[in-house]
Motif scaffolding. Structure first.
Motif, PDB file in Angstrom:
ATOM      1  N   MET A 142     -51.026  35.453 -20.611  1.00 12.19           N
ATOM      2  CA  MET A 142     -50.957  34.945 -21.979  1.00 12.19           C
ATOM      3  C   MET A 142     -49.525  34.630 -22.393  1.00 12.19           C
ATOM      4  O   MET A 142     -49.262  33.634 -23.081  1.00 12.19           O
ATOM      5  CB  MET A 142     -51.570  35.967 -22.942  1.00 12.19           C
ATOM      6  CG  MET A 142     -51.425  35.611 -24.410  1.00 12.19           C
ATOM      7  SD  MET A 142     -52.271  34.077 -24.869  1.00 12.19           S
ATOM      8  CE  MET A 142     -53.898  34.712 -25.281  1.00 12.19           C
ATOM      9  N   THR A 143     -48.578  35.457 -21.966  1.00 13.84           N
ATOM     10  CA  THR A 143     -47.180  35.256 -22.363  1.00 13.84           C
ATOM     11  C   THR A 143     -46.421  34.352 -21.405  1.00 13.84           C
ATOM     12  O   THR A 143     -45.220  34.132 -21.584  1.00 13.84           O
ATOM     13  CB  THR A 143     -46.462  36.614 -22.457  1.00 13.84           C
ATOM     14  OG1 THR A 143     -46.559  37.292 -21.197  1.00 13.84           O
ATOM     15  CG2 THR A 143     -47.082  37.482 -23.542  1.00 13.84           C
ATOM     16  N   GLU A 144     -47.103  33.851 -20.385  1.00 15.37           N
ATOM     17  CA  GLU A 144     -46.522  32.918 -19.410  1.00 15.37           C
ATOM     18  C   GLU A 144     -45.274  33.510 -18.763  1.00 15.37           C
ATOM     19  O   GLU A 144     -44.191  32.926 -18.762  1.00 15.37           O
ATOM     20  CB  GLU A 144     -46.243  31.565 -20.072  1.00 15.37           C
ATOM     21  CG  GLU A 144     -47.500  30.957 -20.690  1.00 15.37           C
ATOM     22  CD  GLU A 144     -47.303  29.549 -21.218  1.00 15.37           C
ATOM     23  OE1 GLU A 144     -46.616  28.753 -20.540  1.00 15.37           O
ATOM     24  OE2 GLU A 144     -47.838  29.242 -22.299  1.00 15.37           O
ATOM     25  N   THR A 145     -45.478  34.690 -18.193  1.00 17.61           N
ATOM     26  CA  THR A 145     -44.380  35.449 -17.605  1.00 17.61           C
ATOM     27  C   THR A 145     -44.465  35.420 -16.084  1.00 17.61           C
ATOM     28  O   THR A 145     -45.509  35.752 -15.517  1.00 17.61           O
ATOM     29  CB  THR A 145     -44.432  36.911 -18.085  1.00 17.61           C
ATOM     30  OG1 THR A 145     -44.420  36.921 -19.517  1.00 17.61           O
ATOM     31  CG2 THR A 145     -43.247  37.695 -17.559  1.00 17.61           C
ATOM     32  N   PRO A 146     -43.387  35.060 -15.395  1.00 21.08           N
ATOM     33  CA  PRO A 146     -43.411  35.031 -13.925  1.00 21.08           C
ATOM     34  C   PRO A 146     -43.293  36.431 -13.333  1.00 21.08           C
ATOM     35  O   PRO A 146     -42.251  37.084 -13.456  1.00 21.08           O
ATOM     36  CB  PRO A 146     -42.188  34.178 -13.576  1.00 21.08           C
ATOM     37  CG  PRO A 146     -41.266  34.337 -14.741  1.00 21.08           C
ATOM     38  CD  PRO A 146     -42.116  34.560 -15.949  1.00 21.08           C
ATOM     39  N   VAL A 147     -44.360  36.912 -12.705  1.00 19.35           N
ATOM     40  CA  VAL A 147     -44.345  38.217 -12.043  1.00 19.35           C
ATOM     41  C   VAL A 147     -45.028  38.090 -10.687  1.00 19.35           C
ATOM     42  O   VAL A 147     -45.896  37.238 -10.490  1.00 19.35           O
ATOM     43  CB  VAL A 147     -45.054  39.304 -12.882  1.00 19.35           C
ATOM     44  CG1 VAL A 147     -44.310  39.555 -14.181  1.00 19.35           C
ATOM     45  CG2 VAL A 147     -46.506  38.934 -13.160  1.00 19.35           C
ATOM     46  N   VAL A 148     -44.628  38.953  -9.754  1.00 22.70           N
ATOM     47  CA  VAL A 148     -45.242  38.991  -8.427  1.00 22.70           C
ATOM     48  C   VAL A 148     -45.861  40.365  -8.222  1.00 22.70           C
ATOM     49  O   VAL A 148     -45.212  41.394  -8.455  1.00 22.70           O
ATOM     50  CB  VAL A 148     -44.212  38.700  -7.317  1.00 22.70           C
ATOM     51  CG1 VAL A 148     -44.820  38.920  -5.935  1.00 22.70           C
ATOM     52  CG2 VAL A 148     -43.696  37.266  -7.447  1.00 22.70           C
ATOM     53  N   VAL A 149     -47.121  40.372  -7.794  1.00 19.84           N
ATOM     54  CA  VAL A 149     -47.849  41.610  -7.522  1.00 19.84           C
ATOM     55  C   VAL A 149     -48.307  41.580  -6.066  1.00 19.84           C
ATOM     56  O   VAL A 149     -49.051  40.681  -5.667  1.00 19.84           O
ATOM     57  CB  VAL A 149     -49.067  41.764  -8.446  1.00 19.84           C
ATOM     58  CG1 VAL A 149     -49.834  43.046  -8.111  1.00 19.84           C
ATOM     59  CG2 VAL A 149     -48.641  41.750  -9.909  1.00 19.84           C
TER      60      VAL A 149
END
Length: 461
Positions: A142-149
């Motif tokens: 929703m917040t358009e945040t770049p994360v890697v999982v």
């Protein structure tokens, strides 16, 4: 001698010296009494190769640091824990930070927070951790945040078999969370790809400002392989688009003095991020639906437009970045069988394909490394060149097959092993032979018991 001293020094110097003398007596006896009479010799050393040897989780850690990861939120869980163990020293040397959180939820929240603060951030977990982190996945969407999982898959559900192999988390990664949001799911097939696809995961996350999941598994995490030493100077890295007023002389991203973090007018849905503390890019971050300047809104028109903005990113990804993640090995214009698979099962399948072709079987193969979103045209074009499509997977339901049935017109025959161990090449080979012997089977689900008989319900292991 050093080993002897380390072993016996606490028993005193006399004991250490006695063991030294015993070693000397043994060595002298061999020199004086045992003569070489056979003709065997060690071969000369091979020409040295410029390779590195890594375990799967080590390759993930190295790839993350090369990609520019500077924050890793850790919480121990088998078989993902060693990603944190491997990354910590390199991360600190690079000026980064590893923090062990109090639980899985906090770890994911920290990753989202670090990414908001402007750094590339990652966490690694397994199935139970994926369950706990899911709410934060949707928040990043929703917040358009770049994360890697990184999800080092293990046998589920629940605690399952923590040290065993399975490809059972694909549905979770693709459909995790309530509501729809853009995401990408990658899956390496070997240790070398653990390194390079971790970099690709960061590149996609940064370019499209969204969560990216990397699915490895328990067996691949421990597997050690040699591969050519990466030339990091030739590796392309992506970084997020950060707002710079000098690049916006017309003030398109400022309206009524407010920064338009979620502007609607970009063709691809990607808009510049603002780093906290930048007076030119002040905005709010909330899980609520929002208008262009980030203020929460629940109007139908704003909701519709913002949802379309976010999902346009996947259209761009499919156009510009998807094709390189599809590995085709399809020499036949019309193959008897086309095999589609992913992850570690793809490495196993490659050997089976070689065996089948050596016997004259016309078999094509597609190894998918981008599992979501799906380039429907590439998959369907491959299937058109095959009489039937076969999909081996190590999970109960055939999760990639489910996705392809949803997204394409393909109706494959699946082969599912779920014993907690990887397939072996002879099982994939036997599956294809079974299909060739039974041409009436054009779709459906097969297990080891179907292919090898009920007495071999576990397969050929």
């Amino acid at each position: 001698r050093d080993s002897i001293k380390a072993k016996f020094m606490r028993k005193g110097e006399d004991v250490v010296n006695m063991n030294y003398r015993a070693l000397e007596v043994g060595m002298n006896y061999v020199r004086e009494n045992i003569k070489k009479v056979d003709g065997y010799t060690f071969p000369p050393p091979r020409e040295p190769k410029d390779v590195v040897i890594m375990e799967g989780n080590q390759a993930v850690a190295k790839g993350a640091v090369v990609a520019g990861c500077r924050f890793f939120a850790a919480y121990p869980i088998t078989p993902a824990t060693t990603v944190g163990n491997y990354i910590v020293e390199d991360l600190i040397k690079a000026g980064g930070w590893l923090y062990q959180a109090e639980d899985e939820i906090a770890a994911m929240a920290m990753v989202v927070g670090a990414a908001h603060a402007g750094v590339k951030a990652m966490t690694a977990t397994s199935g139970p951790g994926m369950c706990l982190k899911t709410e934060m996945f949707t928040y990043a969407g929703m917040t358009e945040t770049p994360v890697v999982v990184v999800d080092v898959q293990r046998v589920g559900p629940a605690t399952g078999m923590p040290t065993k192999h399975e490809q059972g988390d694909l549905h979770h990664a693709v459909y995790a969370g309530h509501g729809d949001y853009p995401k990408a799911v990658l899956a390496p097939t070997n240790v070398e790809e653990n390194f390079y696809l971790t970099i690709e995961a960061f590149n996609l996350a940064e370019k499209y400002q969204m969560p990216v999941f990397l699915l490895t598994d328990a067996s691949l995490s421990l597997r050690a392989e040699a591969f050519p030493t990466p030339d990091v100077t030739k590796i392309k890295l992506e970084s997020r688009w950060v707002y710079n007023p000098e690049e916006d002389p017309e003030g398109r991203y400022i309206r009524n003095g407010r920064f338009l973090r979620f502007a609607l007018f970009t063709e691809d849905g990607i808009t510049p991020m603002g780093i906290p503390g930048d007076p030119n890019a002040i905005h709010a971050i909330t899980g609520l639906e929002h208008q262009e300047n980030s203020d929460p809104r629940n109007r139908p028109d704003i909701r519709t437009l913002q949802m379309e903005k976010r999902m346009r990113k996947l259209e761009k990804l499919l156009r510009e970045d998807a094709e390189r993640f599809y590995e085709f090995d399809a020499p036949f214009e019309k193959a008897d069988i086309g095999v589609i698979t992913w992850g570690l099962t793809a490495s196993v399948t490659k050997e089976a394909i070689e065996r089948l072709r050596s016997r004259g079987v016309k078999v094509n193969a597609l190894y998918m490394k981008l599992l979501w979103p799906v380039r429907k045209d590439l998959v369907e074009d491959f299937a058109k060149r095959c009489e039937r499509v076969a999909m081996p997977e190590t999970n109960w339901s055939g999760q990639l097959a489910d996705i392809l049935k949803q997204e394409t017109h393909i109706r494959p025959v699946t082969f599912n092993i779920y014993r907690g161990e990887p397939m072996i090449p002879s099982e994939v080979e036997g599956f294809i032979d079974y299909l060739l012997e039974n041409p009436e089977i054009t779709e459906g689900r097969l297990t080891a018991a179907d292919v090898f008989g009920k007495e071999r319900v576990y397969g050929l292991i």
